[in-house]
Design an enzyme around this catalytic site. Structure first.
Site, PDB file in Angstrom:
ATOM      1  N   HIS A   1       7.562  -0.765 -15.259  1.00 32.00           N
ATOM      2  CA  HIS A   1       7.355  -0.890 -13.813  1.00 32.00           C
ATOM      3  C   HIS A   1       6.565   0.409 -13.501  1.00 32.00           C
ATOM      4  CE1 HIS A   1      10.702  -3.858 -12.421  1.00 32.00           C
ATOM      5  NE2 HIS A   1       9.853  -4.505 -13.343  1.00 32.00           N
TER       6      HIS A   1
ATOM      7  N   TYR B   1      14.495  -0.764  -2.617  1.00 26.26           N
ATOM      8  CA  TYR B   1      15.602   0.022  -2.057  1.00 26.26           C
ATOM      9  C   TYR B   1      15.695  -0.125  -0.742  1.00 26.26           C
ATOM     10  CZ  TYR B   1      16.563   2.571  -6.708  1.00 26.26           C
ATOM     11  OH  TYR B   1      16.576   2.695  -7.914  1.00 26.26           O
TER      12      TYR B   1
ATOM     13  N   PRO C   1      24.670   6.010  -8.624  1.00 29.46           N
ATOM     14  CA  PRO C   1      23.749   5.030  -9.314  1.00 29.46           C
ATOM     15  C   PRO C   1      22.168   5.040  -8.656  1.00 29.46           C
ATOM     16  CG  PRO C   1      25.372   3.695  -8.822  1.00 29.46           C
ATOM     17  CD  PRO C   1      25.924   5.010  -8.212  1.00 29.46           C
TER      18      PRO C   1
ATOM     19  N   LYS D   1      20.060   7.616 -12.861  1.00 25.68           N
ATOM     20  CA  LYS D   1      20.096   8.916 -13.822  1.00 25.68           C
ATOM     21  C   LYS D   1      20.966   8.781 -14.810  1.00 25.68           C
ATOM     22  CE  LYS D   1      16.483  10.831 -12.230  1.00 25.68           C
ATOM     23  NZ  LYS D   1      15.341   9.934 -12.811  1.00 25.68           N
TER      24      LYS D   1
ATOM     25  N   TYR E   1      12.085  10.449 -10.110  1.00 22.25           N
ATOM     26  CA  TYR E   1      12.486   9.080 -10.454  1.00 22.25           C
ATOM     27  C   TYR E   1      12.201   8.721 -11.760  1.00 22.25           C
ATOM     28  CZ  TYR E   1      14.324   4.028  -9.741  1.00 22.25           C
ATOM     29  OH  TYR E   1      14.923   3.200 -10.057  1.00 22.25           O
TER      30      TYR E   1
HETATM   31  C1  LIG Z   1      31.370   0.922 -13.988  1.00 18.76           C
HETATM   32  C2  LIG Z   1      30.212   1.798 -14.255  1.00 18.76           C
HETATM   33  C3  LIG Z   1      28.848   0.948 -13.585  1.00 18.76           C
HETATM   34  C4  LIG Z   1      27.702   1.679 -13.779  1.00 18.76           C
HETATM   35  N1  LIG Z   1      26.670   0.999 -13.265  1.00 18.76           N
HETATM   36  C5  LIG Z   1      25.481   1.791 -13.130  1.00 18.76           C
HETATM   37  C6  LIG Z   1      24.395   1.250 -12.414  1.00 18.76           C
HETATM   38  O1  LIG Z   1      24.394   0.342 -12.003  1.00 18.76           O
HETATM   39  N2  LIG Z   1      23.235   1.910 -12.645  1.00 18.76           N
HETATM   40  C7  LIG Z   1      23.043   3.158 -13.299  1.00 18.76           C
HETATM   41  O2  LIG Z   1      21.950   3.655 -13.265  1.00 18.76           O
HETATM   42  N3  LIG Z   1      24.033   3.690 -13.852  1.00 18.76           N
HETATM   43  C8  LIG Z   1      25.499   3.166 -13.954  1.00 18.76           C
HETATM   44  N4  LIG Z   1      26.515   3.724 -14.568  1.00 18.76           N
HETATM   45  C9  LIG Z   1      26.140   4.921 -15.412  1.00 18.76           C
HETATM   46  C10 LIG Z   1      26.126   4.496 -16.649  1.00 18.76           C
HETATM   47  O3  LIG Z   1      26.352   3.400 -17.086  1.00 18.76           O
HETATM   48  C11 LIG Z   1      26.663   5.797 -17.512  1.00 18.76           C
HETATM   49  O4  LIG Z   1      25.862   7.115 -16.881  1.00 18.76           O
HETATM   50  C12 LIG Z   1      26.321   5.888 -18.948  1.00 18.76           C
HETATM   51  O5  LIG Z   1      27.191   4.733 -19.327  1.00 18.76           O
HETATM   52  C13 LIG Z   1      26.656   6.971 -19.667  1.00 18.76           C
HETATM   53  O6  LIG Z   1      26.974   6.832 -20.985  1.00 18.76           O
HETATM   54  P1  LIG Z   1      27.962   7.827 -21.802  1.00 18.76           P
HETATM   55  O7  LIG Z   1      27.830   7.381 -23.276  1.00 18.76           O
HETATM   56  O8  LIG Z   1      28.014   8.883 -21.718  1.00 18.76           O
HETATM   57  O9  LIG Z   1      29.530   7.102 -21.136  1.00 18.76           O
HETATM   58  P2  LIG Z   1      30.016   5.531 -21.521  1.00 18.76           P
HETATM   59  O10 LIG Z   1      29.094   4.481 -21.335  1.00 18.76           O
HETATM   60  O11 LIG Z   1      31.109   5.568 -20.531  1.00 18.76           O
HETATM   61  O12 LIG Z   1      30.813   5.761 -22.919  1.00 18.76           O
HETATM   62  C14 LIG Z   1      31.942   6.458 -23.219  1.00 18.76           C
HETATM   63  C15 LIG Z   1      32.687   5.847 -24.199  1.00 18.76           C
HETATM   64  O13 LIG Z   1      33.833   6.374 -24.507  1.00 18.76           O
HETATM   65  C16 LIG Z   1      35.059   5.572 -24.674  1.00 18.76           C
HETATM   66  N5  LIG Z   1      36.299   6.425 -24.794  1.00 18.76           N
HETATM   67  C17 LIG Z   1      36.904   6.760 -23.471  1.00 18.76           C
HETATM   68  N6  LIG Z   1      38.004   7.272 -23.786  1.00 18.76           N
HETATM   69  C18 LIG Z   1      38.315   7.363 -25.258  1.00 18.76           C
HETATM   70  C19 LIG Z   1      39.158   7.835 -25.994  1.00 18.76           C
HETATM   71  N7  LIG Z   1      40.238   8.395 -25.690  1.00 18.76           N
HETATM   72  N8  LIG Z   1      38.800   7.838 -27.363  1.00 18.76           N
HETATM   73  C20 LIG Z   1      37.656   7.238 -27.754  1.00 18.76           C
HETATM   74  N9  LIG Z   1      36.594   6.705 -26.872  1.00 18.76           N
HETATM   75  C21 LIG Z   1      36.891   6.669 -25.701  1.00 18.76           C
HETATM   76  C22 LIG Z   1      34.677   4.509 -23.800  1.00 18.76           C
HETATM   77  O14 LIG Z   1      35.541   3.306 -23.769  1.00 18.76           O
HETATM   78  C23 LIG Z   1      33.198   4.457 -23.744  1.00 18.76           C
HETATM   79  O15 LIG Z   1      32.872   3.383 -24.564  1.00 18.76           O
HETATM   80  C24 LIG Z   1      27.603   2.908 -14.183  1.00 18.76           C
HETATM   81  C25 LIG Z   1      28.916   3.340 -14.905  1.00 18.76           C
HETATM   82  C26 LIG Z   1      30.055   2.948 -14.681  1.00 18.76           C
HETATM   83  C27 LIG Z   1      31.215   3.583 -15.473  1.00 18.76           C
END
Ligand SMILES: Cc1cc2nc3c(=O)[nH]c(=O)nc-3n(C[C@H](O)[C@H](O)[C@H](O)COP(=O)(O)OP(=O)(O)OC[C@H]3O[C@@H](n4cnc5c(N)ncnc54)[C@H](O)[C@@H]3O)c2cc1C
Length: 391
Positions: free
Chosen positions: A72, A201, A294, A298, A384
């Site tokens: 995009h 938006y 969100p 980011k 962005y």
């Molecule tokens: C519900 C939700 C909706 C979202 N929607 C959007 C959106 O619409 N647009 C947007 O831009 N961003 C969104 N985000 C933000 C984006 O998805 C996150 O910033 C991104 O997933 C970050 O990646 P991560 O790997 O750091 O964390 P995560 O994807 O949260 O991965 C962390 C992992 O650690 C695991 N974990 C937790 N505890 C333990 C443990 N004790 N032992 C072992 N593993 C464990 C979890 O199960 C998970 O798989 C959303 C986030 C959430 C939580």
């Protein structure tokens, strides 16, 4: 088990870190509480910045985005009777890609399985030990309930907002910053072609709305709703009517096409930073260290940027016992984290209705400036579309 880096969490941060480390000859073991299927199905982010796409391509993970991503040039910003396109390529020389987190997660799992990397899904009782020493270890029970121990040179906390890594940092050596917003997003996924070519938006007196998409046949849409909203109070007809009103159905001939809703959830809006992102041999990355609302797209990109910095730092620490990059990791990562925190807060407060009429006038003034001034538009576009990983 003995490995170089024990990684907690198999989300995007954890699996990408394992991939980048492996490319540098560093072994890892990943520990994840959820099942592989559960992690793969989570509907979350959907926008990749250009720096994220560059990194994925350089790491040999770009085939999915190149084949299935939708590039995009920008976004639409609108308020009642006004819709303006901001062209990021013209304004900042960079574009973004629509590519669902589910798709990226599938690419990461495929790469991990092809390489035969050690990933333990369905674990319980993850605990971190001896982080202050050069010999940290992680214990957990595997999916069969068998106790396991992973000894490593470093532990990467990639376990999101609710994992144990964040709280493993001593409270008296840790600072946290938090803002909880007085509204949430009601998000839907719908099996219908998007009614727009790029994201919309929308500021509206009833509340913010956003039209996003996941593919040519799947739309992702959001409504600002009060905190504590129950999806049961929002049947599909009510959602589509609110989206039509807020997104300007009928305005200048534009129409919103509704379709079958396949997923419905409420996402609270929160900003959070924990600092430092390191304690001894524990290094935090992604949502484990910070959360953004969100609105600025980011969260996923920050997780990617963190591990892009962390992988070479751990590589030097493990292979050469050289801690220079590891010592600099937290400060380097936090510079970009705070830039993204600010941008996400700024987009959120510009677009969401607070209930205060004075705020509303300030928001409309800001929107008029951003859409009519090249300087204003370029600032939004630069943030962005994304700043360089090392910003
Ligand atoms: C519900 C939700 C909706 C979202 N929607 C959007 C959106 O619409 N647009 C947007 O831009 N961003 C969104 N985000 C933000 C984006 O998805 C996150 O910033 C991104 O997933 C970050 O990646 P991560 O790997 O750091 O964390 P995560 O994807 O949260 O991965 C962390 C992992 O650690 C695991 N974990 C937790 N505890 C333990 C443990 N004790 N032992 C072992 N593993 C464990 C979890 O199960 C998970 O798989 C959303 C986030 C959430 C939580």
């Amino acid at each position: 088990m003995r490995t170089d880096v024990a990684i907690i969490g198999a989300g995007p941060a954890g699996l990408l870190l394992a991939h980048l480390l492996a490319a540098d000859g560093i072994a890892s073991v990943v520990v994840e509480t959820r099942t592989k299927e559960y992690v793969a199905a989570r509907i979350r982010a959907g926008i990749l910045e250009s720096a994220s796409v560059d990194l994925l391509r350089a790491a040999g993970l770009g085939a999915g985005v190149d084949a299935g991503g939708d590039q995009h040039r920008g976004i639409y910003l609108q308020w009642p009777s006004q819709r303006h396109h901001l062209d990021f390529v013209d304004l900042a020389g960079r574009s973004v890609w629509v590519y669902g987190q589910t798709q990226l997660q599938a690419d990461l799992v495929a790469a991990s399985e092809a390489a035969g990397r050690a990933v333990y899904y369905g674990t319980s009782g993850t605990a971190l030990h001896d982080l202050d020493t050069g010999h940290p270890f992680v214990t957990f029970a595997d999916s069969a309930g068998t106790p396991q121990r992973v000894d490593a040179a470093a532990v990467a906390g990639c376990d999101g907002s609710f994992g144990p890594s964040r709280s493993a940092l001593p409270a008296d050596q840790t600072s946290t910053w938090e803002r909880v917003y007085p509204y949430s997003w009601l998000g839907i996924l719908a099996d219908v072609a998007p009614s727009t070519d790029e994201l919309i938006y929308a500021w509206h007196p009833d509340g913010f709305a956003m039209h996003s998409m996941r593919s040519a046949t799947v739309s992702r849409l959001y409504l600002q709703v009060p905190n504590g909203t129950d999806t049961a109070d929002w049947p599909d007809d009510r959602i589509w009517a609110a989206l039509a009103a807020r997104l300007g159905h009928g305005q200048d001939g534009w129409t919103l096409t509704p379709g079958p809703v396949t997923d419905k959830s409420v996402l609270p809006m929160r900003s959070f930073v924990q600092s430092p992102m390191r304690h001894g041999r524990l290094f935090l990355a992604g949502d484990a260290a910070h959360t953004v609302p969100p609105t600025g797209a980011k969260g996923l990109n920050l997780a990617i940027a963190d591990v892009a910095l962390l992988a070479p730092a751990l590589g030097r620490l493990v292979r050469k016992n050289d801690a220079a990059l590891a010592d600099a990791y937290s400060d380097t990562a936090l510079r970009r984290v705070w830039r993204c925190e600010h941008f996400s807060w700024w987009m959120t407060t510009m677009l969401h209705i607070s209930g205060d009429p004075f705020d509303a006038q300030l928001q409309l003034s800001q929107l008029r400036w951003v859409t009519s001034s090249t300087a204003g538009a370029a600032g939004l576009a630069e943030n962005y579309a994304g700043l360089p990983i090392g910003f």
